[in-house]
Design an enzyme around this catalytic site. Sequence first.
Site, PDB file in Angstrom:
ATOM      1  CG  ASP A  36      25.001  36.963  -9.367  1.00  0.00           C
ATOM      2  OD1 ASP A  36      26.146  36.235  -8.936  1.00  0.00           O
ATOM      3  OD2 ASP A  36      23.914  36.366  -9.712  1.00  0.00           O
ATOM      4  CE1 TYR A 155      28.129  22.628  -6.197  1.00  0.00           C
ATOM      5  CE2 TYR A 155      29.410  21.051  -5.194  1.00  0.00           C
ATOM      6  CZ  TYR A 155      29.194  22.431  -5.558  1.00  0.00           C
ATOM      7  OH  TYR A 155      29.907  23.432  -5.214  1.00  0.00           O
TER       8      TYR A 155
END
Length: 252
Positions: A36, A155
């Site tokens: 991450d 998106y």
Amino acid sequence: MRFHGEVAVVTGGAGGIGRASAKLLANQGARVVVADIDEASGQESVRQIEQDGNDAVFHPVDVSDYHSVQTLADFTVRTYGGLDIMFNNAGIFGDGAENVINMPVETYRRMVAINQDGVFYGIKAAANVMKERGGVIINTASIYAFIADRNQLPYHATKAAVVGMTKAAALELAKYNIRVVAIAPGMIDTALIDPWREDEHVWNTVQKAHMRRKFGTAEQVANVVAFLASDEASFLNGHEYFVDDGAASFKR
Ligand SMILES: NC(=O)c1ccc[n+]([C@@H]2O[C@H](COP(=O)([O-])OP(=O)(O)OC[C@H]3O[C@@H](n4cnc5c(N)ncnc54)[C@H](O)[C@@H]3O)[C@@H](O)[C@H]2O)c1
């Protein structure tokens, strides 16, 4: 035990769906690299996995940077000797503030860099390792690849791209015994949808977008991820799997 030491990389492993999936994969016998951009929360995921008595390690990654993703794959092979399960899950969501007319081009580009390029890089780097002994690549798309909301055009674009890349990669990588699948979650109660949390009306409306009028949980998605990664799903390939309580299936 579903897994027997298989090596899994989970991008976005510091948060919601990624953390829940990393925990479940590890709990079911996989060795997990939590990856991450958020190092502190990623280390917390590892701490929780180790607390359960399971095996995980953190490695930082910025999925929008190919070199960073390649470094992650190299680290995984150095640390655990291979890569069997790649969960390309890191992603961002729009704040819903801008119509396409006013949408800054930079907002669009950043979304593509993380949600779309990031998945391409993850597929490419993982397949390079997996071509030796096969594997499974799972990509996180969304019901927003299939149905439209307002002010989220970038998106939608990136999640539709994830579905397309999943099909193309599955076809190209089949000869290496690599399966490639995608999940298409509905609205899941994670930090990603924090922008909706502030407005009670919006929050309630979004809940009602599901047949049983409730958000999903990261754990409900993780259950599907672990299944798709396992041999129980050995004939599943090249498709997206909805995890949405029917949200993409009915007229609202
Ligand atoms: N929550 C939902 O309703 C929902 C619905 C459909 C799809 N998804 C998808 O699920 C995935 C996971 O989201 P979540 O809901 O768990 O949200 P989340 O915000 O809890 O997790 C996303 C993670 O991605 C990480 N990340 C962001 N940019 C990154 C980068 N450049 N490099 C590496 N890591 C980065 C974040 O630090 C975070 O830990 C995303 O791809 C998201 O689009 C979520």
